[in-house]
Design a protein around this motif. Sequence first.
Motif, PDB file in Angstrom:
ATOM      1  N   TYR A  12      44.248  32.572  43.135  1.00 22.86           N
ATOM      2  CA  TYR A  12      43.205  33.379  43.780  1.00 22.86           C
ATOM      3  C   TYR A  12      43.679  34.822  43.952  1.00 22.86           C
ATOM      4  O   TYR A  12      42.910  35.777  43.738  1.00 22.86           O
ATOM      5  N   GLU A  13      44.944  35.006  44.346  1.00 19.41           N
ATOM      6  CA  GLU A  13      45.479  36.360  44.494  1.00 19.41           C
ATOM      7  C   GLU A  13      45.464  37.105  43.169  1.00 19.41           C
ATOM      8  O   GLU A  13      45.091  38.296  43.108  1.00 19.41           O
ATOM      9  N   LEU A  14      45.833  36.442  42.091  1.00 17.00           N
ATOM     10  CA  LEU A  14      45.821  37.072  40.771  1.00 17.00           C
ATOM     11  C   LEU A  14      44.396  37.395  40.333  1.00 17.00           C
ATOM     12  O   LEU A  14      44.133  38.464  39.755  1.00 17.00           O
ATOM     13  N   SER A  15      43.469  36.482  40.612  1.00 20.38           N
ATOM     14  CA  SER A  15      42.062  36.726  40.279  1.00 20.38           C
ATOM     15  C   SER A  15      41.552  37.992  40.960  1.00 20.38           C
ATOM     16  O   SER A  15      40.852  38.805  40.350  1.00 20.38           O
ATOM     17  N   LEU A  16      41.919  38.176  42.229  1.00 21.29           N
ATOM     18  CA  LEU A  16      41.497  39.376  42.965  1.00 21.29           C
ATOM     19  C   LEU A  16      42.128  40.638  42.387  1.00 21.29           C
ATOM     20  O   LEU A  16      41.477  41.685  42.293  1.00 21.29           O
ATOM     21  N   GLN A  17      43.390  40.560  41.984  1.00 22.58           N
ATOM     22  CA  GLN A  17      44.056  41.717  41.396  1.00 22.58           C
ATOM     23  C   GLN A  17      43.384  42.167  40.100  1.00 22.58           C
ATOM     24  O   GLN A  17      43.296  43.360  39.803  1.00 22.58           O
ATOM     25  N   LEU A  18      42.883  41.206  39.337  1.00 24.07           N
ATOM     26  CA  LEU A  18      42.296  41.507  38.032  1.00 24.07           C
ATOM     27  C   LEU A  18      40.805  41.862  38.101  1.00 24.07           C
ATOM     28  O   LEU A  18      40.251  42.397  37.140  1.00 24.07           O
ATOM     29  N   LEU A  19      40.165  41.553  39.229  1.00 22.27           N
ATOM     30  CA  LEU A  19      38.705  41.602  39.298  1.00 22.27           C
ATOM     31  C   LEU A  19      38.129  42.966  38.948  1.00 22.27           C
ATOM     32  O   LEU A  19      37.242  43.071  38.086  1.00 22.27           O
ATOM     33  N   GLU A  20      38.586  44.027  39.579  1.00 25.60           N
ATOM     34  CA  GLU A  20      37.973  45.348  39.364  1.00 25.60           C
ATOM     35  C   GLU A  20      38.104  45.820  37.928  1.00 25.60           C
ATOM     36  O   GLU A  20      37.218  46.483  37.397  1.00 25.60           O
ATOM     37  N   GLY A  21      39.218  45.479  37.289  1.00 21.65           N
ATOM     38  CA  GLY A  21      39.430  45.938  35.917  1.00 21.65           C
ATOM     39  C   GLY A  21      38.889  45.016  34.847  1.00 21.65           C
ATOM     40  O   GLY A  21      39.049  45.289  33.651  1.00 21.65           O
ATOM     41  N   ASP A  22      38.236  43.908  35.246  1.00 24.67           N
ATOM     42  CA  ASP A  22      37.727  42.938  34.271  1.00 24.67           C
ATOM     43  C   ASP A  22      36.353  43.380  33.779  1.00 24.67           C
ATOM     44  O   ASP A  22      35.341  43.245  34.473  1.00 24.67           O
TER      45      ASP A  22
END
Length: 465
Positions: free
Chosen positions: A429-439
Amino acid sequence: RLLSHTAGTTVHGFPGYAPGVPIPTLQQILDGEKPANTPAVRVDLAPGTRFRYSGGGTTITQLAMIDRSKRTYPEILAARVLEPLGMTHSTYEQTLPPERLAHAAVGYDEEGRAIPGKRHSYPEMAAAGLWTTPSDLARFFLELARARAGQSKKISSGVALEMTTPVIDVGDGPGGDSVGLGLFLRVRNGAPFFGHGGADAGFQANATASLEGGRGVVIMTNSENGFRIFPELQRAVFAEYGWPGAEPEFVRAPLDPEKRGQLLGHYIFERTETAIVERNSKLFARVPFVPEAELVPIGPDRLIHRETAAELQVLGEGTLELRRPPAPPRKIMRIPDGERHPLFALEAGQFDAAVTAWRARLERDPKSAGRDESEVNLLGYQLLGREPAKAAEVLRLVATVFPSSSNAHDSLAEAYAKIGDRTRAIAEYELSLQLLEGDAQIPAAEKPPRRAHAEEELAKLRAIR
């Protein structure tokens, strides 16, 4: 366009809500906000350009009818459809009253286990919320057929004709399936039919009716394996009554030993990679993580797929002809061993080999292999309810091959949480949040609810001691 699945809307279907789980409002469902368990319904294709099944779009029609009439959806459908057609054993109520609950079936998963809570609720009533019986559903289809012929006092012929007029083709070519308004149309061995399938947690159903003549079959099952018996039951009924559209009768016959050897291998059957394997002197079509289907020999070089009625003829070493009317026959070639779908390796427990195979596919054909991401992710979600450990492996494969996909890591986090691996779930979940804006694959409008979802799940996991 909403009724014909051509509005460009997202969200294929809905898993429903087990008893005791918070039920979202329609607005929360459409915006993908908790406690909704599906993403936001959005338009991400140009409306009218192509067919894509969308229970999300159907749910928009539900909200529109409620807003327009100022009545609940069960009230609207009871007054306008169910009561006029004599469908007395049908309702869209999701909290069934005691007198109906006493007759409600229990849903079963693919392993034969009752689903948690026996049955789910579906606030997405238009897409998934009809409680009915085969007889009641037959009344609807019979009345629609009468209306097409101008013989109904309950449905206008204009409405019936509009519903059963093709809007767009959904098959593989000319003569394939098409969609009308809320109904699918197909030609069955030269005879035109219309109908629709149904699938909720623990339940499968299918209805098919002739455009003329009032012939039809309605099958309802309380099992997620139910779809496997639909084709054979339909074939038996059509054959017994001699209806137009009946399949020719086939008799099991020996397959030439040389042809048998030429047959085994991997092929693409109607967009799905399928392995033809031999087991206990019988031949089967196998798709990863899906029950096998027998291929029945009906001649020295011909076989019938037991569930789809597709016919295969062995033309030579690694070359078959696939026939499934009304689509024209087409030649299919054996796939080289090095180009097999990575799910076959994953199913065999070879995770690293699956990763290598998928990366090789991406190098050969980035566009096609990239589309695999959403398809394999969907398979993972389908497995999550009944085989969460296998689902976690499927979703781990997606996240490994597409490490920059916020959605892939979010899905994997959900799987880890399901199997009780709190540490990995938090990390994903933490990794998903880190990637979200740039996806770039996730529309901007969907990012806030996705962020809120991940943060809420993280808070729950971190609170566990």
